[in-house]
Design an enzyme around this catalytic site. Structure first.
Site, mmCIF file in Angstrom:
data_model
loop_
_atom_site.group_PDB
_atom_site.id
_atom_site.type_symbol
_atom_site.label_atom_id
_atom_site.label_comp_id
_atom_site.label_asym_id
_atom_site.label_seq_id
_atom_site.Cartn_x
_atom_site.Cartn_y
_atom_site.Cartn_z
ATOM 1 N N VAL A 26 3.903 -1.043 4.341
ATOM 2 C CA VAL A 26 2.547 -1.476 4.697
ATOM 3 C C VAL A 26 1.967 -2.290 3.532
ATOM 4 C CG1 VAL A 26 0.247 -0.715 5.399
ATOM 5 C CG2 VAL A 26 2.251 0.582 6.134
ATOM 6 N N ILE A 84 0.859 -1.206 0.000
ATOM 7 C CA ILE A 84 0.000 0.000 0.000
ATOM 8 C C ILE A 84 0.883 1.241 0.000
ATOM 9 C CG2 ILE A 84 -1.810 1.284 1.194
ATOM 10 C CD1 ILE A 84 -2.530 -1.243 2.706
ATOM 11 N N GLY A 85 1.937 1.185 0.763
ATOM 12 C CA GLY A 85 2.806 2.360 0.851
ATOM 13 C C GLY A 85 3.973 2.083 1.771
ATOM 14 N N LYS A 142 1.884 -3.939 8.701
ATOM 15 C CA LYS A 142 3.071 -3.080 8.643
ATOM 16 C C LYS A 142 4.293 -3.896 9.046
ATOM 17 C CE LYS A 142 4.428 1.555 10.029
ATOM 18 N NZ LYS A 142 3.925 2.726 10.719
ATOM 19 N N ASP A 177 2.764 12.933 15.832
ATOM 20 C CA ASP A 177 2.981 13.031 14.388
ATOM 21 C C ASP A 177 1.643 13.195 13.661
ATOM 22 O OD1 ASP A 177 4.527 13.238 12.140
ATOM 23 O OD2 ASP A 177 4.878 11.090 11.911
ATOM 24 N N GLY A 192 8.423 5.877 7.082
ATOM 25 C CA GLY A 192 9.783 6.014 7.558
ATOM 26 C C GLY A 192 10.353 4.725 8.139
ATOM 27 N N TYR A 193 9.521 3.907 8.746
ATOM 28 C CA TYR A 193 10.045 2.734 9.454
ATOM 29 C C TYR A 193 9.530 1.402 8.957
ATOM 30 C CZ TYR A 193 11.672 6.266 12.618
ATOM 31 O OH TYR A 193 12.301 7.356 13.126
#
Ligand SMILES: Nc1ncnc2c1ncn2[C@@H]1O[C@H](COP(=O)(O)OP(=O)(O)OP(=O)(O)O)[C@@H](O)[C@H]1O
Length: 482
Positions: free
Chosen positions: A186, A178-179, A200, A298, A182-183
């Site tokens: 997903v 999906i995308g 994730k 965030d 930063g860590y």
């Protein structure tokens, strides 16, 4: 007698002609070695049994050999809410989980090629628009994962094996990505009972990875709110750390405002306000209804996921901080995203929930204007969204700031309400920012900002009160119009 014993021990035996004392010494040695080998094994079994019995729900499994060795099917399939969880549910009920209704505009239905449905104006007209009142349902506490046997021992969610998640995501295939944040990456996936999930996979080449995993599990594992993305479970196996969330199917706010979802149409004013008001409710819940409170750290448009009914779901708690009772703030390394971080936090690392309030204000301005928080492609005075907005409102040009892609403009009162709420959230002085529960009320109240008629009415009432107190006859009769 001693010399007799010496004599017996010094006798040679048939076994390799070894003396008796040598044989005795060998037997004793072997016995000690066996004891030493068996003892730790017994202890570790005892410890792991004890750990299962007494782990508090908020505690994350310590990543160790023990976790790898224990099979998930050893755990009871009967998940029962602990008193702590019940407490959370009670608090949750207290805080704004009442059904909210969103009235969507019907004007577009007469348009032939642009049709509105669920708060979006579709260019292609593939959906039929009509006036509707959507009731958002209170969250169901039951698990969407019924049918899956593996319940975690933490009191919530499921403990998945790596193989479960490989199966769910077709071996983490590229097509299911999906995308990437930063860590971690997903993936979209389906559990064995058919439930769609987002998995994730936290990249393990970052020192932050383990921390991110633990924080996320600790911050949202045991909380439930309609506007928070639900963490369904996790996987700890070897160096692998994975988090399994409910799948939120309609992109994120950033994609709707500036990116990939724009080709689906644009978000109406009402849909934007619904998303923002849901976000505010979730933050109010995290800040004011649970203990320890959670500061997200965030808040930005790409971390606000959107479902099919345009409910917001806050995601990405990897940077979250827990703030215990009585702690007004903590000092911490500055993390977050440029353009959204509160000035006091950026300057001094001083963090409390008011930092989230600031970031929320920036997202609200972003939704109103359709502009990025910092956009270097714009003229110098417009690069910083917050500064530009203050200038525009100061010079009474606030009607000009609305996202030009919104065809059906908001009423002046609705626009003022949203702008004033946002500007209060981005107050440079953190103490002057409202709490998130106040923000929820400001956004939803017809009384905020007080309309002109209301102000006149209030002034009249104040004058009448004054007259009555100065004139006892009027006071008695309750009349002021003489
Ligand atoms: N539960 C979910 N359902 C559907 N999509 C999701 C879910 N969680 C995350 N995503 C999507 O996956 C992508 C990556 O998300 P992630 O939170 O890892 O990073 P990010 O927010 O894009 O970046 P950053 O690391 O800067 O926060 C985003 O497009 C996000 O919208």
């Amino acid at each position: 007698m001693a010399s007799g014993l010496n004599f017996q021990l010094s006798k040679r035996t048939h076994i390799f002609h070894l003396k008796v004392w040598v044989l005795v010494a060998i037997f004793v040695g072997v016995f000690i070695v066996i004891i030493l080998l068996v003892l730790p094994f017994c202890r570790s079994r005892k410890r792991s049994r004890k750990a299962n019995d007494s782990l508090p729900i908020s505690q994350i499994p310590v990543v160790s050999k023990e976790i790898k060795e224990i099979r998930v099917d050893q755990y009871s399939a009967n998940r029962c809410a602990s008193p702590d969880m019940e407490h959370l549910f009670t608090l949750h009920d207290k805080l704004g989980e009442k059904d909210s209704e969103v009235l969507l505009s019907s004007e577009k239905e007469k348009n032939s090629d642009k049709i509105e449905k669920d708060g979006v104006v579709y260019e292609s007209g593939e959906k039929k628009g009509h006036r509707e009142i959507y009731s958002s349902h209170p969250i169901a506490v039951s698990s969407p994962l019924t049918g899956l046997p593996e319940f975690s021992h933490l009191g919530w969610g499921h403990w998945f094996t790596l193989r479960d998640l490989e199966t769910a995501t077709n071996r983490f295939s590229k097509e299911n990505i999906i995308g990437e944040g930063g860590y971690g990456v997903v993936y979209r996936g389906h559990l064995m009972n058919g439930s769609p999930v987002a998995v994730k996979k936290i990249l393990n080449d970052f020192g932050q990875a383990e921390k991110e995993f633990r924080v996320e599990v600790e911050a949202i594992g045991h909380v439930r709110h309609k506007n928070l993305v639900r963490l369904l479970g996790y996987c700890v196996e070897g160096t692998h750390r994975l988090l399994v969330y409910e799948y939120v199917s309609n992109g994120n706010l950033e994609q709707w405002l500036h990116g990939a979802m724009q080709h689906h149409g644009y978000l109406t004013w009402e849909a934007r306000m619904k998303v923002l008001s849901g976000t505010a409710k979730a933050l109010a819940y995290l800040h004011e209804a649970i203990e320890p409170k959670v500061v997200h750290r965030d808040i930005k448009s790409s971390n606000i996921l959107i479902d099919e009914e345009f409910n917001a779901k806050i995601s990405d708690f990897g940077l979250a901080k827990l703030l215990g009772a009585g702690k007004s703030h903590i000092t911490t390394r500055v993390m977050g995203t440029f353009g959204y971080v509160a000035p006091e936090y950026a300057n001094s690392g001083l963090l409390n929930e008011k930092s989230d309030v600031y970031s929320f204000g920036v997202v609200l301005l972003e939704a109103i204007t359709g502009r990025d928080p910092v956009d270097h492609a714009r003229p110098a005075l417009e690069v910083n969204l917050v500064d530009w907005l203050k200038t525009m409102v100061g010079s009474r040009r606030f009607e000009e700031v609305v996202d030009p892609t919104i065809e059906s403009k908001p009423s002046t009162t609705a626009l003022k309400r949203a702008l004033l709420t946002a500007l209060r959230c981005v107050e440079p002085d953190a103490d002057k920012r409202p709490r998130m529960s106040q923000v929820v009320r400001m956004l939803e109240s017809e009384e905020y900002p007080i309309p002109r008629e209301g102000r006149r009415h209030q002034r009249n009432q104040a004058r009448q009160e004054k007259d009555r107190s100065e004139n006892p006859i009027l006071k008695q009769e309750g009349r002021s119009d003489l």
